[in-house]
Structures are given as C-alpha cells and as structure tokens.
Design an enzyme around this catalytic site. Structure first.
Site, PDB file in Angstrom:
ATOM      1  N   LYS A  13     -15.483  27.504  49.728  1.00 20.15           N
ATOM      2  CA  LYS A  13     -14.398  28.424  49.331  1.00 20.15           C
ATOM      3  C   LYS A  13     -13.481  28.720  50.524  1.00 20.15           C
ATOM      4  CE  LYS A  13     -14.749  29.145  44.985  1.00 20.15           C
ATOM      5  NZ  LYS A  13     -16.016  29.375  44.367  1.00 20.15           N
TER       6      LYS A  13
ATOM      7  N   LYS B 162     -16.657  16.473  37.528  1.00 16.60           N
ATOM      8  CA  LYS B 162     -17.235  17.304  36.480  1.00 16.60           C
ATOM      9  C   LYS B 162     -16.099  17.801  35.568  1.00 16.60           C
ATOM     10  CE  LYS B 162     -19.820  21.623  36.510  1.00 16.60           C
ATOM     11  NZ  LYS B 162     -20.516  22.599  37.347  1.00 16.60           N
TER      12      LYS B 162
ATOM     13  N   LYS C 288     -11.276  22.687  33.844  1.00 13.44           N
ATOM     14  CA  LYS C 288      -9.849  22.949  33.640  1.00 13.44           C
ATOM     15  C   LYS C 288      -9.071  22.694  34.913  1.00 13.44           C
ATOM     16  CE  LYS C 288      -9.707  26.261  29.932  1.00 13.44           C
ATOM     17  NZ  LYS C 288      -9.292  27.574  29.520  1.00 13.44           N
TER      18      LYS C 288
END
Ligand code: SF4
Length: 329
Positions: free
Chosen positions: A111, A191, A194
């Site tokens: 992140k 994977k 969206k």
C-alpha cells in the site's frame, strides 16, 4: 453454534470473482454457523480519498449479497461503522500490538508503494482494526482466500497476546479457505477485480455479459481459426469448467482439434453465465423494488451486532481494569 465473521470493503456491484470466491461460500456457511457479514466502511477509508460513492457502493453490494442468498434472518448483515464499539476495541488492541508486527505486514508495504502520497496511520493499524472486527463478536472462524492467511495469523497473535496479558476473552479465530481461492479476470492474468477492469458484474444484463466475455483473452498461441488450441491455458475454458461443467471435456477436445472457434466458444460461455445468473437478477429486481429494504436489514443487523459488541467491550474493560469510577465501590 460456532460464529463466523467476514468483512468486505464496500466495492459496489459484485462481480463473478466475488460471487464464486466469496459470496457462495458465505451463503453455504449460514446453515452451519452463526454468521456475521460486515461491510467494512472504516477500512475503506484507509485507501479512499473521496467518499462520494460510499453509500451507493454499500447499498449495491448488500443488495447483491441478499439477492445471491445471504439471508438476513439467519445472518447478521451490518455496516462496520454502525457499531462504534469496534473503534474502541481497535484502540485497546493497538496497545498490545508491537509496531514491528504491523510494519512487516506485506500488504502495508504494498500500500505504501501504491499510494505514497497517502501513507496514513490507518494503513499501519489496518490489521489491528481487522482483529477488532473479528474479536468484538468473538468470531471462531474467518473465511479467507490464501492471500489473506498472513492477516489472520496476525489477528491470532494479537488476541493471543491480549489473552495472555489480561486473561482469556477472545477465541483464536481459525481460517476457513474458500473452495474457489482465485478467479482470474478476463485478461487471464490478474485476479478478477474492478480495479483491473477485467470483471463481469453478476447483475449485468445478458447483453453486457456477452460484450464482456467477447473481450476475454484466450490461448495466445491460437492466432487463426484453424490453429489447434490449448484449453488448459485458456481462461475462457476455466470459466467453462464452472459454468458449463457437463460439456467441458467436449469443449476441450473441440478446441484441441480446432473444431470450435474462440468466438463460438465465448458465445456459449456468455449464454451459460447469463442463464446461471438469471434467478439472481430476478431476485435482485424484486428486492430493489422494496423501499428502504436494505436500510432496514442493515439497521436490524447493527442492533444485533451491537448487543454482542457491548458485552465484549465490558468484558475487555473489566480485564484491563478500565472500569468507570462508579464501579470502584
Ligand atoms: Fe479458449 Fe475456447 Fe478458444 Fe479453446 S476455443 S482457446 S477454450 S476460447
């Protein structure tokens, strides 16, 4: 009855990866366990910089869950922030969690790379909040994909440490791996997600499903219709195995002998996905026509969750000797 806890970021309309990987599993667990299904909106704030769509995303996601078979009479369906005790437990658990445990979490490092302009405090504490989510309801079992196992192990370490420092309050949550750990997207590489725009929404119309399936990457070595294909490396075939199981062997053999072209193959797949999801679309339309239905389900879920949350917080405070003054006498 053992208790399951599962938290989901509010991602709006759900896609096939969510459905096959998570939602179906959640539906099945309802008959075996007391299930808590939570929309983790506070977690979402660690990466969201704009909350304009937050409420709409919660609504669409919960609508998909209920239409897919999550039953609010059996399961507790609620939004994380509607039970504020979770933030209190997060703070208390953060006092028993060494910072070094959090800094070594691989997703924290990822992140930091993904959003270097927004390395907020919440990102570091994410696993503690996740532990609070589970521990607040004394979850025994957490359904996870393999990629989430390290998070769950950390949650187990945190509750173990709390229990050893203050006395037993929390069971150590156990992982329950989903039977579909990874659904690849239409690109056949990542994977389904969206954020990669490689997904098919489960509420999509048959026409949209067809359009999306036609964009799917197939066997890259198959350049011409007359080339023999390799279904074992083709993601369309992987989806056929799920949506066209009875004919999968036949499709594989037709592909290998170039007896079937990719457009025809995709066409079949799109039709089968569309017909499999038809009952879901019908239920979704019925539920969305009931005014305030989702709001009522979430309010009822928050009430049930809060009843347990308050008892847990009281127990934690007693163990930590954080009683109010009136309790001194
Ligand atoms: Fe994939 Fe079907 Fe094309 Fe074979 S025929 S490569 S299984 S899309």
């Amino acid at each position: 009855m053992k208790r399951v806890f599962s938290g989901f970021r509010p991602t709006g309309k759900q896609h096939l990866g969510n459905y096959l990987g998570t939602i179906q599993n959640c539906v099945a667990l309802q008959d075996e366990y007391e299930c808590f299904y939570c929309v983790v909106d506070i977690h979402a704030l660690t990466t969201l910089e704009n909350t304009e769509r937050l409420q709409e995303d919660i609504y669409e996601m919960v609508l998909d869950w209920l239409a897919a078979g999550i039953d609010p009479q059996k399961s507790v369906v609620f939004v994380q922030s509607h039970v504020p005790e979770v933030m209190e437990l997060h703070t208390l658990l953060s006092m028993v969690t060494p910072l070094s445990w959090l800094l070594r979490v691989p997703t924290f490092k990822e992140k930091v790379k993904m959003q270097p302009h927004n390395v907020n405090y919440g990102l570091v504490g994410y696993p503690v909040l996740m532990t609070a989510d589970i521990a607040l309801y004394k979850g025994d079992i957490v359904p996870v994909g393999e990629d989430q196992l390290p998070h769950l192990e950390l949650a187990r370490e945190i509750v173990r440490r709390f229990n050893s420092l203050f006395g037993f309050v929390f069971p150590e949550p156990q992982a329950r791996l989903t039977s579909f750990p990874l659904i690849l997207g239409l690109d056949g590489v990542q994977k389904m997600s969206k954020s990669y725009d490689n997904h098919i929404e489960i509420s999509a119309s048959p026409q949209v499903i067809m359009e999306r399936v036609m964009t799917a990457v197939t066997d890259p070595a198959r350049q011409f219709r007359s080339d023999a294909g390799h279904p074992e490396i083709c993601n369309v075939f992987r989806l056929h195995k799920i949506f066209t199981p009875a004919s999968a062997d036949e499709i594989a053999s037709e592909c290998r002998s170039a007896g079937i072209g990719c457009v025809t193959c995709k066409n079949m797949l799109a039709q089968n996905i569309g017909s499999t999801l038809e009952p879901f679309r019908e239920r979704r339309a019925v539920l969305s026509s009931k005014p305030d239905y989702i709001a009522q389900v979430l309010a009822q879920g928050a009430n049930r969750a809060e009843f347990i949350a308050r008892k847990t917080i009281r127990e934690v405070k007693e163990k930590m000797r954080l009683l109010r003054r009136s309790n001194y006498s």
